[in-house]
Scaffold this active site. Structure first.
Site, PDB file in Angstrom:
ATOM      1  N   THR A 136      -3.760  31.795 -47.666  1.00 27.78           N
ATOM      2  CA  THR A 136      -3.388  30.850 -48.253  1.00 27.78           C
ATOM      3  C   THR A 136      -4.603  29.904 -48.905  1.00 27.78           C
ATOM      4  O   THR A 136      -4.305  30.106 -49.920  1.00 27.78           O
ATOM      5  CB  THR A 136      -2.845  29.881 -46.910  1.00 27.78           C
ATOM      6  OG1 THR A 136      -1.708  29.938 -46.789  1.00 27.78           O
ATOM      7  CG2 THR A 136      -2.402  28.253 -47.702  1.00 27.78           C
ATOM      8  N   LYS A 180      -3.754  30.207 -33.277  1.00 27.26           N
ATOM      9  CA  LYS A 180      -3.174  28.861 -34.462  1.00 27.26           C
ATOM     10  C   LYS A 180      -2.646  28.837 -33.716  1.00 27.26           C
ATOM     11  O   LYS A 180      -1.255  28.966 -32.689  1.00 27.26           O
ATOM     12  CB  LYS A 180      -2.898  29.781 -35.525  1.00 27.26           C
ATOM     13  CG  LYS A 180      -1.917  28.926 -36.629  1.00 27.26           C
ATOM     14  CD  LYS A 180      -1.389  30.389 -37.643  1.00 27.26           C
ATOM     15  CE  LYS A 180      -0.693  29.468 -39.527  1.00 27.26           C
ATOM     16  NZ  LYS A 180      -0.463  30.096 -39.903  1.00 27.26           N
ATOM     17  N   TYR A 235       4.093  28.149 -50.992  1.00 27.36           N
ATOM     18  CA  TYR A 235       3.183  28.487 -51.903  1.00 27.36           C
ATOM     19  C   TYR A 235       3.410  30.692 -52.240  1.00 27.36           C
ATOM     20  O   TYR A 235       3.887  31.103 -51.547  1.00 27.36           O
ATOM     21  CB  TYR A 235       2.102  27.901 -52.532  1.00 27.36           C
ATOM     22  CG  TYR A 235       1.766  28.483 -50.971  1.00 27.36           C
ATOM     23  CD1 TYR A 235       2.040  27.231 -49.498  1.00 27.36           C
ATOM     24  CD2 TYR A 235       0.891  28.926 -50.444  1.00 27.36           C
ATOM     25  CE1 TYR A 235       1.211  27.378 -47.998  1.00 27.36           C
ATOM     26  CE2 TYR A 235       0.879  29.774 -49.324  1.00 27.36           C
ATOM     27  CZ  TYR A 235       0.393  28.554 -47.446  1.00 27.36           C
ATOM     28  OH  TYR A 235       0.319  29.395 -46.576  1.00 27.36           O
ATOM     29  N   THR A 262      -4.289  32.479 -42.584  1.00 22.35           N
ATOM     30  CA  THR A 262      -4.807  32.307 -41.036  1.00 22.35           C
ATOM     31  C   THR A 262      -3.378  32.819 -39.730  1.00 22.35           C
ATOM     32  O   THR A 262      -4.005  32.902 -39.021  1.00 22.35           O
ATOM     33  CB  THR A 262      -4.270  30.424 -40.685  1.00 22.35           C
ATOM     34  OG1 THR A 262      -2.564  30.602 -41.359  1.00 22.35           O
ATOM     35  CG2 THR A 262      -5.200  29.265 -42.270  1.00 22.35           C
ATOM     36  N   ASP A 263      -2.267  32.879 -40.248  1.00 19.22           N
ATOM     37  CA  ASP A 263      -1.493  34.236 -39.717  1.00 19.22           C
ATOM     38  C   ASP A 263      -2.348  34.976 -38.291  1.00 19.22           C
ATOM     39  O   ASP A 263      -1.938  34.589 -37.481  1.00 19.22           O
ATOM     40  CB  ASP A 263      -0.295  34.769 -40.222  1.00 19.22           C
ATOM     41  CG  ASP A 263       0.500  34.160 -41.267  1.00 19.22           C
ATOM     42  OD1 ASP A 263       0.225  32.404 -40.772  1.00 19.22           O
ATOM     43  OD2 ASP A 263       1.178  34.228 -41.332  1.00 19.22           O
ATOM     44  N   GLU A 288       0.938  38.442  -9.333  1.00 17.55           N
ATOM     45  CA  GLU A 288       2.302  38.726  -9.800  1.00 17.55           C
ATOM     46  C   GLU A 288       2.626  40.273  -9.970  1.00 17.55           C
ATOM     47  O   GLU A 288       4.157  40.271  -9.672  1.00 17.55           O
ATOM     48  CB  GLU A 288       3.258  38.508 -11.035  1.00 17.55           C
ATOM     49  CG  GLU A 288       3.135  36.346 -11.191  1.00 17.55           C
ATOM     50  CD  GLU A 288       3.455  36.113 -10.628  1.00 17.55           C
ATOM     51  OE1 GLU A 288       4.042  34.661 -10.339  1.00 17.55           O
ATOM     52  OE2 GLU A 288       4.885  37.090 -10.101  1.00 17.55           O
ATOM     53  N   SER A 344      -2.154  37.205 -45.002  1.00 19.82           N
ATOM     54  CA  SER A 344      -2.732  38.285 -43.433  1.00 19.82           C
ATOM     55  C   SER A 344      -1.710  38.877 -42.133  1.00 19.82           C
ATOM     56  O   SER A 344      -2.510  39.420 -41.515  1.00 19.82           O
ATOM     57  CB  SER A 344      -3.915  37.186 -42.889  1.00 19.82           C
ATOM     58  OG  SER A 344      -2.789  36.211 -42.290  1.00 19.82           O
TER      59      SER A 344
HETATM   60  N1  DGL Z   1       0.843  34.180 -45.309  1.00 21.94           N
HETATM   61  C1  DGL Z   1       0.067  33.830 -44.617  1.00 21.94           C
HETATM   62  C2  DGL Z   1      -1.536  33.614 -44.203  1.00 21.94           C
HETATM   63  O1  DGL Z   1      -1.467  34.956 -45.661  1.00 21.94           O
HETATM   64  C3  DGL Z   1      -0.305  32.009 -45.099  1.00 21.94           C
HETATM   65  C4  DGL Z   1      -0.584  31.601 -43.812  1.00 21.94           C
HETATM   66  C5  DGL Z   1      -2.168  30.723 -44.762  1.00 21.94           C
HETATM   67  O2  DGL Z   1      -3.377  31.480 -45.248  1.00 21.94           O
HETATM   68  O3  DGL Z   1      -2.856  29.254 -43.936  1.00 21.94           O
HETATM   69  O4  DGL Z   1      -1.989  34.379 -43.333  1.00 21.94           O
END
Ligand code: DGL
Length: 359
Positions: free
Chosen positions: A42, A195, A56, A122-123, A316, A89
């Site tokens: 992103t 995250k 986006y 961020t993923d 467990e 990602s």
């Molecule tokens: N498609 C997600 C990624 O590339 C978008 C999320 C982001 O980068 O914040 O991880």
């Protein structure tokens, strides 16, 4: 007479220009050299309007444009950029990780490179960060950064996050701290950060063990450090690898059966992380499939989907009897990373358990 005066003033002008150039170079010489490796996400995303913050497209803007968009970077570092990939990602693969790790280690071995920033979606940012935490062979700073709003949005968080990441990667304070994740003015350790929100800019958190410090006015302020081994102390080496061992995560929930575990065994996995409920509990239906997989030589790691807390041995399940490994506090997705790397060195479950208590 007039001629001599004009020659003298020309020489004076040249001398001033020369001194300005020298001082500029001298200033550059004082600044750290930080390399930005861009992978997409992103932070490189674009939306149709300035108010588009969800619908986006990620991974559109190139590294040179990211750098040009933040001219203040030149106040804190001499920055050079490389576009290593351009992907969202969620599509990161083991092959991407191996290529990235090799590039990072090659650059950090250069005396003229002081730190690295990796711009990333961020993923899976937390996973890439932890993978690099286990395979980077240097104490120099490596900082992962992303954003939750695309570059085209009002109050985009990418530019300030990138500025902070570069300042952090060029700082002496970040040396030896392991791979760091810097967004939203906070500095997190790769091992624990995760995250926690699908859309908010403060999504990255280390909920119980706490983040390491803050970025304030472009300066890092650390308050804690990780006690687990990382980077220069790692025993893992991916320099000669073109693939990583096949390890997958079997998620647990009410009514779960054995389809996932059976499929992973059938496709030839050498490791399975079980993302159990609670303290890594094994459902009555799933446990026999995991035991059968272990008997076939598959290494089983008991982890938990809960997200915080210790999955302890013989809690467990009787891990000693089952010859299972426990993930300690690692999330299932990070336990997969450590298990993959452990399997590049050993299939001995006692040795693998030691690794889960070391990193
Ligand atoms: N498609 C997600 C990624 O590339 C978008 C999320 C982001 O980068 O914040 O991880």
């Amino acid at each position: 007479m007039l001629y001599q005066k004009s020659v003298r003033s020309l020489w004076a002008l040249f001398a001033c220009l020369f001194l300005i150039t020298l001082s500029a170079q001298a200033q550059d010489a004082k600044l750290p050299h930080v390399v930005i490796l861009a992978t997409g996400g992103t932070i490189a995303g674009t939306g149709a309007t300035s108010t588009t913050t969800v619908g986006y497209t990620a991974a559109k803007v190139g590294v040179e444009s990211l750098i040009k968009a933040v001219p203040e970077l030149s106040n804190v570092a001499n920055v050079t950029g490389e576009q290593v990939f351009q992907i969202a990602s969620e599509s990161m693969t083991n092959e991407h990780w191996l290529a990235l790790a090799k590039r990072v280690n090659t650059l950090l071995a250069q005396a003229d490179v002081d730190g690295i920033v990796i711009t990333h979606g961020t993923d899976t940012l937390e996973e890439t960060a932890y993978f690099l935490d286990l395979v980077v062979k240097s104490n120099k700073p490596v900082v992962l950064v992303g954003s939750m709003r695309p570059s085209t949005a009002i109050s985009a968080d990418g530019p300030i996050n990138l500025y902070n990441a570069v300042a952090l990667a060029g700082s002496k304070e970040a040396v030896g701290k392991g791979v760091l994740v810097a967004l939203n003015d906070q500095i997190n350790a790769a091992r624990e950060v995760t995250k926690t929100n699908t859309v908010s800019t403060d999504t990255f958190k280390t909920t119980e063990l706490g983040f390491l410090g803050y970025m304030l006015d472009g300066k890092p302020r650390f308050y804690r450090a990780s006690l687990r081994k990382h980077t220069a102390e790692t025993e893992f080496d991916v320099s000669g690898l073109n693939a990583l061992p096949a390890v997958d995560v079997a998620y647990s929930y009410a009514n779960v059966g054995t389809a996932a575990v059976d499929a992973f065994v059938a496709q030839g996995d050498v490791g399975i992380v079980h993302a159990g409920t609670g303290d890594g509990s094994l459902p009555a239906r799933t446990k026999p499939a995991l035991v059968a997989a272990r008997k076939k030589g598959v290494i089983i790691v008991r982890s938990s989907r809960v997200g915080q807390g210790i999955v302890a041995r013989n809690g467990e399940a009787n891990d000693d009897e089952l010859d299972f490994v426990v993930s300690d506090t690692l999330s299932p997705q990070k336990a997969r990373i450590l298990l993959m790397l452990a399997l590049t060195r050993t299939h001995d479950t006692k040795e693998i358990q030691r690794m889960f208590y070391t990193y």
